[in-house]
Design an enzyme around this catalytic site. Structure first.
Site, short mmCIF file in Angstrom:
data_model
loop_
_atom_site.label_atom_id
_atom_site.label_comp_id
_atom_site.label_asym_id
_atom_site.label_seq_id
_atom_site.Cartn_x
_atom_site.Cartn_y
_atom_site.Cartn_z
N GLU A 139 36.96 23.72 37.22
CA GLU A 139 38.31 23.13 37.26
C GLU A 139 38.45 22.14 38.42
O GLU A 139 39.12 21.11 38.29
CB GLU A 139 39.35 24.26 37.35
CG GLU A 139 39.42 25.03 36.03
CD GLU A 139 40.30 26.26 36.09
OE1 GLU A 139 41.37 26.25 35.48
OE2 GLU A 139 39.91 27.25 36.73
N GLU A 159 36.34 33.19 32.37
CA GLU A 159 37.58 33.97 32.64
C GLU A 159 37.90 34.98 31.55
O GLU A 159 38.45 36.05 31.83
CB GLU A 159 38.78 33.01 32.80
CG GLU A 159 38.82 32.27 34.10
CD GLU A 159 38.02 30.97 34.08
OE1 GLU A 159 38.16 30.19 35.02
OE2 GLU A 159 37.25 30.75 33.12
#
Length: 698
Positions: A139, A159
């Site tokens: 990210e 995740e």
């Protein structure tokens, strides 16, 4: 650094820009500027072998970005100074025990602001990525204007394995850059991809070798490189009507893998993209609330717990593996697969058997496995070279560790040991893969019983990570230490258990499987029994599992445990013996309870109108597992409740989002479990009697 030295050392040295001052203002970062006026921000988390993003790291990152903004360099390179990789993701420690979504959302908003700050810098920015670039790390890279990958880098969003979806802007930035059919698939599965695949998807702009980093950085920052841009298809897929159609398809795929009730994260991610995929700003904002809501679910908290259980079990393995050569005796399903796995993990393996066919079968299975899990063809070849067929059993003389995996017959094993022991080198360890024979019985004929340990692998070896390391009263402590280190070195998770019938995992699984047989005896549809276990969250039901394991093995383990534990176990039905006598052994013979085609059980769907799964059915199957786990703790067979949960998850696939059989009992409350077991005992028999260990269970 002199460029000639750089090339000579090849890819072992990281190009990190100019030498930073030792007394910089930051704890986790170093900031320098090169001759072209380009700033190099090096991430080197203090006191850690890998970079992770914690709240103090993010605060410092923001301060560094503010300093860069005022200095106005010609460009910014963000790079990791850790050999292990770029950034391994968020610091999962900060997720533990979260219970208030508002608190989580406030913290995530602060982290978002830092990543937004990076994206908003009014200068060219590039991330140079080697090794792992996962989760929050990816990210951060997505907020840079360009990404350079070093060959061999790996990218992914794991995740979902923690019951979450990306939470640092990844859901919005990734789907805007890369076609959502592919970017969503990566986030929904948690799979990683290599640098070449990342380039073909448009996730990175170029792939280069370490020695060409400086040139690549200049090309990117000074506009000489054609940047990856989202194509027409990516833009079209993010349009409202198309999103609706794609989201529907994604939900159908997700439902095949797991239910929304048990695993809410994939569905939350699909909802998020379907609702907000047309607007980056809206999606960035909505991502924060969605992430915070997921973080406090029992699923996420239990999966985070499982993440730490794995780390704890890895630590228990210790380091200092001394085993370089393993000799495996018995090339059947287990022995052959253990040999194949060890050779794939860099160990030299000699594989012995009385016949050539099983060895050939084991080598073929190993080649198939390597084709799936090893990326480079030369590495596949090397792994196969390490797997040495050994009909004469000569490997015994040089082996550091001998693993015996012959059939479960005491006399046969003792006969093998009698021939082995005189030929073993003095420091070698003798390990048995027995799943049912206590080591006390096996060691009676040995001259050096202190060197015998159990190394009990689980089937399939390549998928189930657990290995029970079984000790007996006369063990040498160093032998056990060496055995644990070996298990860690071949990328498996060890559980220390004292020898006792069934050790931990088989003893806990047997009542689950035998109870299913009792239910069959009561004329319950086998598909309904399996459905009950799957509804609880097991990867497959007990009937299908019995077929997978082999009905002959289930019968042997059941009989052995019944001689020790008597009526604490359900009785073995006579028809099960007949099935085994007829040779209907399950998957390996093509027919057991189900018919098996191409390794899959053929199941017709349950009739719409028939009986349905009840809570009592689920309790009858799963509560005896918790009961046995408490008994094993009380008896000192295992001494750590967390390790018991880890063992059941990594050795049997016990529903990970429940956090293990003891954690499940804790969630329901010990009083509830005890009263439910008592009620079941009154109705179905003493095998459900709660173990005395519940009195002290915390």
């Amino acid at each position: 650094m002199d460029s000639k030295i750089m090339t000579a050392l090849g890819d072992h040295v990281l190009t990190l820009g100019p030498q930073p001052a030792t007394d910089g203002p930051y704890k986790h970062f170093k900031l320098t500027r090169d001759a072209d006026g380009v700033a190099w921000l090096l991430f080197d988390r203090d006191g850690a072998s890998a970079n992770t993003l914690s709240s103090d790291v993010m605060e410092e990152f923001d301060a560094a970005l503010a300093a860069i903004e005022t200095e106005r360099p010609a460009g910014l390179v963000i790079r990791s100074a850790k050999p292990s990789g770029f950034i391994a993701g968020a610091d999962v420690n900060e997720f533990r025990g979260a219970s208030d979504p508002e608190v989580v959302e406030t913290r995530i908003r602060a982290a978002h602001a830092v990543v937004d700050h990076l994206e908003a810098l009014k200068l060219p920015t590039v991330a140079v990525i080697h090794g792992f670039c996962l989760g929050g790390g990816l990210e951060v890279a997505l907020a840079c204007q360009a990404r350079i990958a070093i060959d061999g880098a790996r990218f992914g969003f794991p995740e979902v394995m923690l019951g979450l979806h990306p939470g640092l802007g990844g859901t919005a930035r990734f789907t805007a850059l890369v076609n959502p059919t592919q970017s969503m698939a990566l986030m929904l599965t948690g799979r990683t991809i290599d640098a070449r695949r990342a380039k073909s998807l448009g996730l990175v702009d170029t792939v280069t070798q370490e020695r060409h980093v400086r040139g690549a950085v200049k090309d990117v920052l000074f506009g000489r490189l054609k940047r990856a841009k989202p194509g027409l298809l990516t833009r079209a897929a993010n349009l409202g009507p198309v999103r609706g159609l794609l989201a529907k398809r994604m939900r159908a795929e997700a439902a095949k893998a797991a239910s929304r009730e048990h695993y809410p994260a994939p569905y939350a991610l699909i909802d998020l993209w379907e609702t907000h995929g047309g607007s980056k700003a809206a999606m960035l904002k909505a991502e924060q609330a969605s992430f915070a809501k997921l973080m406090v679910t029992p699923t996420a908290q239990n999966l985070i717990r499982v993440f730490f259980l794995r780390e704890q079990m890895k630590k228990a393995a210790g380091s200092g593996n001394t085993v370089k050569h393993v000799h495996v005796i018995g090339a059947g399903a287990m022995g052959g697969d253990i040999a194949g796995w060890c050779a794939g993990q860099g160990v030299r393996v000699s594989l012995a058997d009385m016949k050539a066919e099983p060895i050939a079968g084991a080598v073929k299975r190993a080649a198939d496995l390597y084709g799936k899990i090893i990326r480079k063809p030369t590495d596949v070849r090397d792994a196969l070279d390490r797997l040495i067929p050994d009909m004469d059993g000569e490997g015994v003389r040089n082996a550091d560790l001998i693993i015996e995996a012959v059939p479960e017959k005491l006399e046969l094993k003792q006969k093998v040991y009698a021939g082995l022991e005189p030929r073993m080198k003095p420091g070698a360890i003798l390990a048995t893969n027995t799943s049912s024979i206590p080591l006390q019985d096996l060691r009676t004929t040995l001259a050096r019983p202190e060197r015998l340990v159990g190394l009990h692998f689980f089937n399939p070896v390549s998928r189930l990570q657990l290995v029970e390391v079984v000790s007996h009263d006369g063990n040498d402590a160093q032998v056990l230490k060496d055995a644990l280190a070996f298990v860690g070195a071949i990328d498996r998770l060890p559980l220390s258990v004292k020898s006792s019938p069934g050790f931990l995992v088989n003893r806990a699984l047997t009542p689950y499987m035998l109870e299913a047989m009792v239910m069959l005896d009561e004329k319950t549809d086998q598909r309904l029994i399996d459905a009950a276990a799957e509804q609880f969250g097991m990867p497959m039901g007990p009937i299908e599992l019995a077929d997978q394991v082999g009905l002959d093995i289930c019968l042997d383990v059941g009989d052995m445990l019944r001689t020790k534990f008597g009526d604490l176990l359900p009785p073995t039905p006579a028809w099960l013996r007949e099935k085994v006598a007829k040779g209907e052994l399950g998957r390996k013979t093509g027919k057991g309870f189900y018919t098996w085609k191409d390794g899959k059980a053929e199941k017709a769907p349950l009739p719409e109108t028939g009986p349905r799964v009840t809570d009592q059915m689920i309790d009858r199957l799963v509560l005896p597992m918790s009961n046995v786990c408490v008994a094993a703790l009380r008896e000192g067979i295992v001494d750590d409740a967390d390790a018991v949960d880890g063992a059941m998850i990594f050795g049997t696939g016990y529903a990970p989002f429940r956090g293990g059989p003891l954690n499940y009992a804790r969630t329901r409350g010990a009083e509830n479990i005890v009263s439910t077991l008592r009620a079941l005992a009154e109705r179905f028999g003493e095998r459900f009697a709660p173990d005395p260990g519940w009195d002290n269970f915390k």
